[in-house]
Design a protein around this motif. Structure first.
Motif, PDB file in Angstrom:
ATOM      1  N   ASP A  92       0.840  -1.205   0.000  1.00 58.43           N
ATOM      2  CA  ASP A  92       0.000   0.000   0.000  1.00 58.43           C
ATOM      3  C   ASP A  92       0.879   1.260   0.000  1.00 58.43           C
ATOM      4  O   ASP A  92       1.708   1.433   0.904  1.00 58.43           O
ATOM      5  CB  ASP A  92      -0.878  -0.048   1.270  1.00 58.43           C
ATOM      6  N   LEU A  93       0.684   2.108  -0.987  1.00 57.14           N
ATOM      7  CA  LEU A  93       1.492   3.342  -1.091  1.00 57.14           C
ATOM      8  C   LEU A  93       1.249   4.290   0.092  1.00 57.14           C
ATOM      9  O   LEU A  93       2.078   5.150   0.395  1.00 57.14           O
ATOM     10  CB  LEU A  93       1.186   4.047  -2.424  1.00 57.14           C
ATOM     11  N   ASP A  94       0.122   4.114   0.772  1.00 54.53           N
ATOM     12  CA  ASP A  94      -0.154   4.960   1.936  1.00 54.53           C
ATOM     13  C   ASP A  94       0.605   4.495   3.186  1.00 54.53           C
ATOM     14  O   ASP A  94       0.622   5.208   4.189  1.00 54.53           O
ATOM     15  CB  ASP A  94      -1.660   4.997   2.226  1.00 54.53           C
ATOM     16  N   ASP A  95       1.215   3.307   3.137  1.00 49.90           N
ATOM     17  CA  ASP A  95       2.032   2.836   4.263  1.00 49.90           C
ATOM     18  C   ASP A  95       3.434   3.455   4.128  1.00 49.90           C
ATOM     19  O   ASP A  95       4.388   2.842   3.654  1.00 49.90           O
ATOM     20  CB  ASP A  95       2.102   1.300   4.244  1.00 49.90           C
ATOM     21  N   LYS A  96       3.520   4.726   4.548  1.00 55.22           N
ATOM     22  CA  LYS A  96       4.725   5.528   4.286  1.00 55.22           C
ATOM     23  C   LYS A  96       5.963   4.957   4.983  1.00 55.22           C
ATOM     24  O   LYS A  96       7.077   5.042   4.465  1.00 55.22           O
ATOM     25  CB  LYS A  96       4.510   6.982   4.744  1.00 55.22           C
ATOM     26  N   GLU A  97       5.732   4.367   6.165  1.00 59.74           N
ATOM     27  CA  GLU A  97       6.863   3.822   6.921  1.00 59.74           C
ATOM     28  C   GLU A  97       7.493   2.648   6.165  1.00 59.74           C
ATOM     29  O   GLU A  97       8.713   2.585   5.984  1.00 59.74           O
ATOM     30  CB  GLU A  97       6.355   3.349   8.286  1.00 59.74           C
ATOM     31  N   LYS A  98       6.644   1.729   5.711  1.00 55.40           N
ATOM     32  CA  LYS A  98       7.137   0.561   4.974  1.00 55.40           C
ATOM     33  C   LYS A  98       7.805   0.997   3.665  1.00 55.40           C
ATOM     34  O   LYS A  98       8.860   0.473   3.283  1.00 55.40           O
ATOM     35  CB  LYS A  98       5.972  -0.394   4.681  1.00 55.40           C
ATOM     36  N   LEU A  99       7.177   1.976   2.999  1.00 55.85           N
ATOM     37  CA  LEU A  99       7.737   2.466   1.738  1.00 55.85           C
ATOM     38  C   LEU A  99       9.167   2.964   1.952  1.00 55.85           C
ATOM     39  O   LEU A  99      10.092   2.600   1.215  1.00 55.85           O
ATOM     40  CB  LEU A  99       6.838   3.586   1.181  1.00 55.85           C
TER      41      LEU A  99
END
Ligand code: NAD
Length: 291
Positions: free
Chosen positions: A188-195
């Motif tokens: 998910d692009l909204d999972d900024k931490e993982k990104l």
């Protein structure tokens, strides 16, 4: 014109709708003339529902090949006789070669063009860890080609919009077709931490979304804090020529910061090579039409 067109001149074409804005006729005709190839390239506005009729007409007229743009790319993939492995996985094609007997083979040159553009900027994908943003047409072609060309890990990120499910399907297809890939995931692009975590462990960041394209030109698809000097950053967007992401990557000292215009050039060059078996004079085409 009267010196170029003879009774033997082979016709090549672009179909889709709209096509009036396309740079393909200029690129391809310039290259035919430059290499002394007796061929001409025209754009035909073909709506989706007329796709089959256009292909039937091309067979009848012995057209040598054609490019395909939206909205016909998926329909053409279903109508041709054969597909290249990449076009089969993407489920769309943008280039079709027509044999003398009318047999049509569909290819997709977007991924090849994108990766050639990386190489022209000194960036290879083999054994590299990639974060790819996007699951639309351009991003899917890039995911497939990067996997076929030996990328070791691909983490795909997209908004949870209507394109997300396509990303999940692409991941499954790549796992099946390229079992040697170490990891391919949908996120998910909204999972900024993982990104940001994934970018920290990656060699290449690719934006394959519309973020950065006018009128979304003030949108950065990732936070600038995630960019690091070991990262090569590449964008598919070429309008504006330098996106906010590419500009920021340069400012942050990333090892490469590559815009999307080269992808446009090299996907056309790949089509030209499929049509003629010859290399497009790409440097000249770039200077004449894109600079
Ligand atoms: P598409 O409509 O198939 O896919 C759009 C993608 O953008 C999806 O993944 C969607 O989720 C994402 N997206 C849309 N708005 C977003 C936002 N605000 N933030 C984050 N993501 C967002 O489009 P496409 O045909 O794949 O084209 C995507 C981009 O690639 C366009 O800018 C297009 O001009 C460019 N493109 C460039 C080339 C080239 O040769 N350089 C070739 C094809 C497409």
């Amino acid at each position: 014109m009267e010196e170029r067109i003879t009774g033997h001149t082979k016709l090549y074409a672009l179909i889709g709708s709209p096509v009036g804005h396309s740079g393909s006729p200029a690129m391809q005709n310039y290259s035919f003339a430059k290499l002394g190839i007796d061929a001409a390239y025209l754009a035909f506005d073909v709506p989706l529902e007329k796709t089959k009729e256009a292909l039937d007409a091309f067979r009848t007229l012995h057209v040598g090949g054609f490019n395909v743009t939206m909205p016909c790319k998926t329909a053409v993939a279903q109508l041709v006789d054969r597909l290249s492995p990449a076009a089969e996985m993407v489920g769309a094609c943008n280039t079709v070669v027509v044999e003398e007997d009318g047999t049509m083979t569909g290819h997709i040159t977007d991924g090849v063009g994108f990766i050639r553009n990386l190489r022209e900027h000194g960036v290879e994908v083999k054994d590299q860890r990639i974060v790819l943003l996007g699951t639309g047409g351009a991003a899917t072609a890039i995911a497939v080609q990067a996997a076929l060309d030996g990328a070791s890990e691909i983490a795909i990120f997209n908004l949870r919009d209507e394109f997300y499910e396509n990303g999940e399907k692409t991941v499954e297809k790549i796992r099946k077709a390229v079992p040697s890939i170490r990891s391919i995931t949908m996120n998910d692009l909204d999972d900024k931490e993982k990104l940001c975590e994934m970018i920290a462990k990656s060699d290449i960041l690719i934006n394959g979304t519309k973020a950065g394209m006018s009128p979304l030109d003030n949108i950065m698809p990732v936070s600038e804090e995630c960019l690091h000097p070991e990262l090569a950053v590449a964008d598919v967007v070429y309008n504006p020529r330098e996106t906010l992401l590419v500009r920021t990557a340069k400012e942050k000292g990333c090892r490469a910061a590559i815009g999307g215009i080269g992808m446009l050039l090299w996907q056309g060059a790949a089509a030209f090579e499929l049509f003629t078996g010859k290399e497009m004079p790409a440097q000249e085409v770039m200077e004449k039409f894109f600079e």
